[in-house]
Enzyme design. Sequence first.
Site, short mmCIF file in Angstrom:
data_model
loop_
_atom_site.label_atom_id
_atom_site.label_comp_id
_atom_site.label_asym_id
_atom_site.label_seq_id
_atom_site.Cartn_x
_atom_site.Cartn_y
_atom_site.Cartn_z
N ASP A 191 0.83 -1.22 0.00
CA ASP A 191 0.00 0.00 0.00
C ASP A 191 0.86 1.27 0.00
OD1 ASP A 191 -2.30 1.50 0.03
OD2 ASP A 191 -2.59 1.32 2.19
N SER B 172 -7.11 -6.26 -5.71
CA SER B 172 -8.21 -6.85 -4.95
C SER B 172 -9.49 -6.89 -5.78
CB SER B 172 -8.46 -6.02 -3.68
OG SER B 172 -9.12 -4.82 -4.01
N ASN C 195 -10.58 -3.43 -6.34
CA ASN C 195 -9.75 -2.49 -7.11
C ASN C 195 -10.29 -2.18 -8.51
OD1 ASN C 195 -6.57 -3.57 -5.68
ND2 ASN C 195 -7.85 -1.84 -5.14
N TRP C 196 -11.29 -2.95 -8.98
CA TRP C 196 -11.89 -2.65 -10.30
C TRP C 196 -12.60 -1.30 -10.28
CZ3 TRP C 196 -10.19 -5.68 -14.01
CH2 TRP C 196 -9.88 -7.02 -13.72
N ARG D 54 -11.41 1.42 -9.40
CA ARG D 54 -10.46 2.51 -9.71
C ARG D 54 -10.62 2.96 -11.16
NH1 ARG D 54 -5.18 2.22 -6.08
NH2 ARG D 54 -6.21 1.51 -4.20
N ARG E 110 2.04 -4.51 6.52
CA ARG E 110 1.28 -3.52 5.76
C ARG E 110 1.98 -2.16 5.86
NH1 ARG E 110 -5.03 -2.35 4.65
NH2 ARG E 110 -4.60 -0.74 3.15
N ILE F 109 -6.91 -4.90 7.59
CA ILE F 109 -6.56 -6.12 6.82
C ILE F 109 -7.10 -6.04 5.40
CG2 ILE F 109 -6.82 -8.62 6.71
CD1 ILE F 109 -6.68 -8.86 9.56
C1 FPP Z 1 -2.10 0.02 -3.28
O1 FPP Z 1 -1.59 1.35 -3.30
C2 FPP Z 1 -1.57 -0.73 -4.42
C3 FPP Z 1 -2.30 -1.36 -5.39
C4 FPP Z 1 -3.79 -1.35 -5.39
C5 FPP Z 1 -1.67 -2.04 -6.53
C6 FPP Z 1 -0.43 -2.82 -6.22
C7 FPP Z 1 0.24 -3.09 -7.50
C8 FPP Z 1 1.58 -3.10 -7.70
C9 FPP Z 1 2.56 -2.96 -6.59
C10 FPP Z 1 2.13 -3.21 -9.08
C11 FPP Z 1 1.92 -4.52 -9.82
C12 FPP Z 1 2.33 -5.72 -9.08
C13 FPP Z 1 3.20 -6.68 -9.48
C14 FPP Z 1 3.21 -7.95 -8.69
C15 FPP Z 1 4.10 -6.59 -10.65
P1 FPP Z 1 -2.58 2.57 -3.51
O2 FPP Z 1 -2.68 2.87 -4.96
O3 FPP Z 1 -3.88 2.27 -2.83
O4 FPP Z 1 -1.81 3.73 -2.75
P2 FPP Z 1 -2.47 4.95 -1.99
O5 FPP Z 1 -3.19 4.37 -0.80
O6 FPP Z 1 -1.28 5.76 -1.60
O7 FPP Z 1 -3.37 5.65 -2.97
#
Ligand code: FPP
Length: 233
Positions: free
Chosen positions: A18, A63, A66-67, A69, A180, A187
């Site tokens: 995160d 997740s 996450n769709w 977004r 985390r 969680i």
């Molecule tokens: C959460 O940060 C992160 C994600 C929803 C995506 C995680 C994806 C990657 C690390 C890249 C692809 C993965 C691999 C395995 C190559 P956030 O965007 O929610 O951050 P924020 O809370 O600061 O907005």
Amino acid sequence: MIELDHNRIPEHIAIIMDGNGRWAKKRGLPRSAGHAAGAESFRRAARYCRAIGVEYLTVYAFSTENWKRPEDEVRGIMGLLRKYLDEALRDMEKEQTRLRFFGDLSLLTPELRELCERAEERSKNYPGGQVNICLNYGGRDEIVRAAKHWAAEGCPELTEELFGSYLYTADMPDPDLLIRPGGETRISNYLLWQLAYAEMYFSDVLWPDFDEREIDRAIAAFQSRDRRYGGVK
Ligand code: FPP
């Protein structure tokens, strides 16, 4: 200098990656740049965990929620996964790391799904450590899916062990440590069943900055804790 007890390295570490968005914002960059830096941080973490003897590393890449977004952000994350899979397939022989994907892959593009399946299939007998990437994954979704399998098999006598065998993690130990980064202390629907006895480590460091030293810090915190599994010592 952080001193680790190399005889007590966690066998299984789970990570919620995160803070990518905030990392990018702080630098005046688009969120996609944060995810790209997050993907780099993931590669580094996987290499490091392997080097210090962590047997299983499970990361939350996308997740079931996450769709929601923006479309271009989702496309960006899928593009990073694709790039990672292309590289993983190219370097697999050398790395000898088993790759597994947890989640409902049916919603991915057929191309990405095919890459996941190929990577799993080709690496399944490698002796090295294992990296599990959670993709379109949700803890509740996994539990419902397991319950459906159990029902489809005619509801055999139910034990925790049997139920665990319907989960994505069927053939591996539960995580010993959940990390985390990114400042939140939730969680977020991650490995709900499997985290029952995991030690939790929360950090304000954003995922792209979560380097080897931060992993050492998390492991040192884990090693300083007394795991009792509900009993006494
Ligand atoms: C959460 O940060 C992160 C994600 C929803 C995506 C995680 C994806 C990657 C690390 C890249 C692809 C993965 C691999 C395995 C190559 P956030 O965007 O929610 O951050 P924020 O809370 O600061 O907005």
